[in-house]
Scaffold this motif. Structure first.
Motif, PDB file in Angstrom:
ATOM      1  N   GLU A 118       0.820  -1.217   0.000  1.00  0.00           N
ATOM      2  CA  GLU A 118       0.000   0.000   0.000  1.00  0.00           C
ATOM      3  C   GLU A 118       0.854   1.267   0.000  1.00  0.00           C
ATOM      4  O   GLU A 118       0.406   2.323  -0.464  1.00  0.00           O
ATOM      5  CB  GLU A 118      -0.956   0.009   1.203  1.00  0.00           C
ATOM      6  N   ILE A 119       2.108   1.170   0.477  1.00  0.00           N
ATOM      7  CA  ILE A 119       2.993   2.343   0.455  1.00  0.00           C
ATOM      8  C   ILE A 119       3.322   2.713  -0.984  1.00  0.00           C
ATOM      9  O   ILE A 119       3.186   3.872  -1.390  1.00  0.00           O
ATOM     10  CB  ILE A 119       4.291   2.069   1.252  1.00  0.00           C
ATOM     11  N   TYR A 120       3.730   1.738  -1.775  1.00  0.00           N
ATOM     12  CA  TYR A 120       4.076   2.010  -3.169  1.00  0.00           C
ATOM     13  C   TYR A 120       2.831   2.288  -4.003  1.00  0.00           C
ATOM     14  O   TYR A 120       2.871   3.074  -4.955  1.00  0.00           O
ATOM     15  CB  TYR A 120       4.881   0.850  -3.753  1.00  0.00           C
ATOM     16  N   GLU A 121       1.711   1.665  -3.650  1.00  0.00           N
ATOM     17  CA  GLU A 121       0.464   1.945  -4.348  1.00  0.00           C
ATOM     18  C   GLU A 121       0.077   3.410  -4.156  1.00  0.00           C
ATOM     19  O   GLU A 121      -0.337   4.089  -5.108  1.00  0.00           O
ATOM     20  CB  GLU A 121      -0.649   1.041  -3.821  1.00  0.00           C
ATOM     21  N   MET A 122       0.203   3.907  -2.935  1.00  0.00           N
ATOM     22  CA  MET A 122      -0.105   5.298  -2.631  1.00  0.00           C
ATOM     23  C   MET A 122       0.796   6.245  -3.414  1.00  0.00           C
ATOM     24  O   MET A 122       0.331   7.231  -4.009  1.00  0.00           O
ATOM     25  CB  MET A 122       0.052   5.544  -1.123  1.00  0.00           C
ATOM     26  N   GLN A 123       2.094   5.932  -3.459  1.00  0.00           N
ATOM     27  CA  GLN A 123       3.022   6.795  -4.190  1.00  0.00           C
ATOM     28  C   GLN A 123       2.747   6.768  -5.693  1.00  0.00           C
ATOM     29  O   GLN A 123       2.766   7.808  -6.349  1.00  0.00           O
ATOM     30  CB  GLN A 123       4.462   6.367  -3.912  1.00  0.00           C
ATOM     31  N   ALA A 124       2.482   5.580  -6.219  1.00  0.00           N
ATOM     32  CA  ALA A 124       2.209   5.455  -7.654  1.00  0.00           C
ATOM     33  C   ALA A 124       0.946   6.219  -8.028  1.00  0.00           C
ATOM     34  O   ALA A 124       0.910   6.940  -9.037  1.00  0.00           O
ATOM     35  CB  ALA A 124       2.084   3.984  -8.039  1.00  0.00           C
ATOM     36  N   ARG A 125      -0.091   6.088  -7.216  1.00  0.00           N
ATOM     37  CA  ARG A 125      -1.328   6.823  -7.477  1.00  0.00           C
ATOM     38  C   ARG A 125      -1.075   8.332  -7.494  1.00  0.00           C
ATOM     39  O   ARG A 125      -1.576   9.053  -8.372  1.00  0.00           O
ATOM     40  CB  ARG A 125      -2.378   6.460  -6.426  1.00  0.00           C
ATOM     41  N   ALA A 126      -0.290   8.817  -6.537  1.00  0.00           N
ATOM     42  CA  ALA A 126       0.019  10.248  -6.485  1.00  0.00           C
ATOM     43  C   ALA A 126       0.764  10.703  -7.738  1.00  0.00           C
ATOM     44  O   ALA A 126       0.490  11.779  -8.288  1.00  0.00           O
ATOM     45  CB  ALA A 126       0.845  10.557  -5.238  1.00  0.00           C
ATOM     46  N   ILE A 127       1.688   9.871  -8.206  1.00  0.00           N
ATOM     47  CA  ILE A 127       2.464  10.203  -9.416  1.00  0.00           C
ATOM     48  C   ILE A 127       1.538  10.327 -10.623  1.00  0.00           C
ATOM     49  O   ILE A 127       1.587  11.308 -11.376  1.00  0.00           O
ATOM     50  CB  ILE A 127       3.539   9.130  -9.677  1.00  0.00           C
ATOM     51  N   PHE A 128       0.656   9.348 -10.819  1.00  0.00           N
ATOM     52  CA  PHE A 128      -0.188   9.346 -12.015  1.00  0.00           C
ATOM     53  C   PHE A 128      -1.279  10.405 -11.944  1.00  0.00           C
ATOM     54  O   PHE A 128      -1.624  11.019 -12.961  1.00  0.00           O
ATOM     55  CB  PHE A 128      -0.771   7.955 -12.250  1.00  0.00           C
ATOM     56  N   GLU A 129      -1.806  10.652 -10.754  1.00  0.00           N
ATOM     57  CA  GLU A 129      -2.789  11.731 -10.617  1.00  0.00           C
ATOM     58  C   GLU A 129      -2.143  13.073 -10.950  1.00  0.00           C
ATOM     59  O   GLU A 129      -2.735  13.914 -11.630  1.00  0.00           O
ATOM     60  CB  GLU A 129      -3.360  11.750  -9.200  1.00  0.00           C
ATOM     61  N   ALA A 130      -0.918  13.279 -10.470  1.00  0.00           N
ATOM     62  CA  ALA A 130      -0.212  14.532 -10.739  1.00  0.00           C
ATOM     63  C   ALA A 130       0.110  14.673 -12.229  1.00  0.00           C
ATOM     64  O   ALA A 130      -0.044  15.754 -12.813  1.00  0.00           O
ATOM     65  CB  ALA A 130       1.072  14.603  -9.914  1.00  0.00           C
ATOM     66  N   ALA A 131       0.544  13.581 -12.857  1.00  0.00           N
ATOM     67  CA  ALA A 131       0.902  13.629 -14.275  1.00  0.00           C
ATOM     68  C   ALA A 131      -0.322  13.940 -15.138  1.00  0.00           C
ATOM     69  O   ALA A 131      -0.246  14.734 -16.090  1.00  0.00           O
ATOM     70  CB  ALA A 131       1.533  12.304 -14.698  1.00  0.00           C
ATOM     71  N   VAL A 132      -1.452  13.325 -14.811  1.00  0.00           N
ATOM     72  CA  VAL A 132      -2.687  13.590 -15.560  1.00  0.00           C
ATOM     73  C   VAL A 132      -3.120  15.040 -15.362  1.00  0.00           C
ATOM     74  O   VAL A 132      -3.569  15.703 -16.310  1.00  0.00           O
ATOM     75  CB  VAL A 132      -3.806  12.611 -15.131  1.00  0.00           C
ATOM     76  N   LEU A 133      -2.969  15.547 -14.150  1.00  0.00           N
ATOM     77  CA  LEU A 133      -3.331  16.936 -13.866  1.00  0.00           C
ATOM     78  C   LEU A 133      -2.485  17.900 -14.695  1.00  0.00           C
ATOM     79  O   LEU A 133      -2.999  18.868 -15.265  1.00  0.00           O
ATOM     80  CB  LEU A 133      -3.155  17.227 -12.374  1.00  0.00           C
ATOM     81  N   VAL A 134      -1.186  17.631 -14.775  1.00  0.00           N
ATOM     82  CA  VAL A 134      -0.299  18.457 -15.606  1.00  0.00           C
ATOM     83  C   VAL A 134      -0.737  18.392 -17.068  1.00  0.00           C
ATOM     84  O   VAL A 134      -0.779  19.411 -17.770  1.00  0.00           O
ATOM     85  CB  VAL A 134       1.169  18.024 -15.464  1.00  0.00           C
ATOM     86  N   ALA A 135      -1.078  17.200 -17.526  1.00  0.00           N
ATOM     87  CA  ALA A 135      -1.519  17.032 -18.918  1.00  0.00           C
ATOM     88  C   ALA A 135      -2.787  17.836 -19.193  1.00  0.00           C
ATOM     89  O   ALA A 135      -2.932  18.459 -20.250  1.00  0.00           O
ATOM     90  CB  ALA A 135      -1.751  15.554 -19.213  1.00  0.00           C
ATOM     91  N   GLU A 136      -3.719  17.833 -18.228  1.00  0.00           N
ATOM     92  CA  GLU A 136      -4.969  18.570 -18.401  1.00  0.00           C
ATOM     93  C   GLU A 136      -4.728  20.073 -18.445  1.00  0.00           C
ATOM     94  O   GLU A 136      -5.378  20.800 -19.200  1.00  0.00           O
ATOM     95  CB  GLU A 136      -5.935  18.228 -17.263  1.00  0.00           C
ATOM     96  N   LYS A 137      -3.775  20.537 -17.638  1.00  0.00           N
ATOM     97  CA  LYS A 137      -3.525  21.977 -17.556  1.00  0.00           C
ATOM     98  C   LYS A 137      -2.647  22.493 -18.685  1.00  0.00           C
ATOM     99  O   LYS A 137      -2.817  23.617 -19.151  1.00  0.00           O
ATOM    100  CB  LYS A 137      -2.876  22.317 -16.213  1.00  0.00           C
ATOM    101  N   SER A 138      -1.687  21.665 -19.114  1.00  0.00           N
ATOM    102  CA  SER A 138      -0.703  22.142 -20.081  1.00  0.00           C
ATOM    103  C   SER A 138      -0.907  21.558 -21.485  1.00  0.00           C
ATOM    104  O   SER A 138      -0.368  22.078 -22.459  1.00  0.00           O
ATOM    105  CB  SER A 138       0.710  21.791 -19.613  1.00  0.00           C
ATOM    106  N   GLY A 139      -1.627  20.461 -21.560  1.00  0.00           N
ATOM    107  CA  GLY A 139      -1.807  19.798 -22.843  1.00  0.00           C
ATOM    108  C   GLY A 139      -0.707  18.813 -23.178  1.00  0.00           C
ATOM    109  O   GLY A 139      -0.783  18.096 -24.165  1.00  0.00           O
ATOM    110  N   ALA A 140       0.332  18.775 -22.357  1.00  0.00           N
ATOM    111  CA  ALA A 140       1.452  17.854 -22.572  1.00  0.00           C
ATOM    112  C   ALA A 140       1.746  17.119 -21.268  1.00  0.00           C
ATOM    113  O   ALA A 140       2.062  17.741 -20.255  1.00  0.00           O
ATOM    114  CB  ALA A 140       2.695  18.611 -23.030  1.00  0.00           C
TER     115      ALA A 140
END
Length: 266
Positions: free
Chosen positions: A67-89
């Motif tokens: 669950e430690i790595y699951e939590m970190q991985a989820r945070a990484i992908f949520e952040a990456a998708v958020l950047v993609a939504e805001k910047s388009g890349a």
């Protein structure tokens, strides 16, 4: 980092670094966790290790507490998708699993990361490109690089820990005697400052060769203080690694040394 690769190492330090030590810390954490202080103190004692740098850290934490790595991985992908939504890349996360010694460890951790990625992509309605790889910092991992590359898309050689585990020398405690070793000609230079090419370097060369034999397009580099040392960078160029990384203040030196090594090899 929009549109750029971004390597993120998952939790690596031993658990004791996150535990309370002082009485006030015990009280604060116990209150936040809604448990009594004695329960917390007992759990902290159970997690104590005599040699934590060779103990319950790196991917070993992820294997026992996924669950430690699951939590970190989820945070990484949520952040990456958020950047993609805001910047388009979208940035390209390169999720790095530390302290792997076996193929199976990396396989188990990749399952955790992939599952978290799919969950986030389903929730957000958007997919992004990502890689899962490992940090090679144990001699066994270097020797078994061929089978580890079946799972990992990239290797980053953690030369600080790889030097410690190859030489059997603690980086934190070696200063008191390594000067004498250099003076007596045992090592030409402090092996934590300039890479031990004959020992640690050979393990890197073996791992690079075996990793490429399995996965020809595998991405290879080093991370650690050696990444800012000109002699170490010259070795990386000769071994045809793709990149070096270094502390921010060493980046100008690293860029210059990398350019000089490339010109010399041309």
């Amino acid at each position: 980092m929009a549109g750029l690769p971004c390597t993120i190492r998952l939790l690596d330090p031993p658990l004791h670094e996150f535990l309370p030590h002082e009485e006030a810390e015990f009280e604060e954490v116990a209150k936040a966790a809604d448990i009594d202080v004695e329960t917390l103190r007992r759990r902290a004692a159970e997690l104590h290790e005599f040699n934590p740098m060779l103990g319950h850290r790196g991917c070993r934490l992820g294997v026992t507490y996924p669950e430690i790595y699951e939590m970190q991985a989820r945070a990484i992908f949520e952040a990456a998708v958020l950047v993609a939504e805001k910047s388009g890349a979208a940035p390209i996360p390169e999720v790095m699993i530390p302290l792997v010694a076996t193929r199976r460890e990396l396989e188990l951790m990749k399952i955790v990361v992939d599952k978290a990625a799919e969950a986030v992509f389903a929730e957000k309605g958007r997919r992004i490109e990502y890689l899962v790889g490992t940090m090679i910092e144990l001699p066994r991992a270097a020797l078994r690089a061929g089978e580890i590359a079946e799972v990992g898309a990239f290797f980053s050689f953690g030369t600080n820990d790889l030097t410690q585990t190859t030489l059997g020398v603690s980086r934190d405690d070696a200063a008191r005697f390594l000067t004498t070793y250099v003076e007596k000609g045992i090592y030409a230079r402090d092996p934590f400052v300039s890479l031990d090419v004959e020992g640690v370097g050979e393990l890197i060369s073996i791992a690079a060769e075996r990793g490429r034999a399995t996965r020809p397009d595998i991405k290879l580099g080093i991370c650690g203080e050696h990444g800012g040392d000109p002699a170490s960078i010259a070795f990386c160029e000769a071994t045809k690694l793709d990149y070096v990384s270094a502390s921010p203040y060493r980046v100008p030196i690293a860029r210059l040394a990398a350019a000089q090594a490339a010109l010399k090899a041309a």
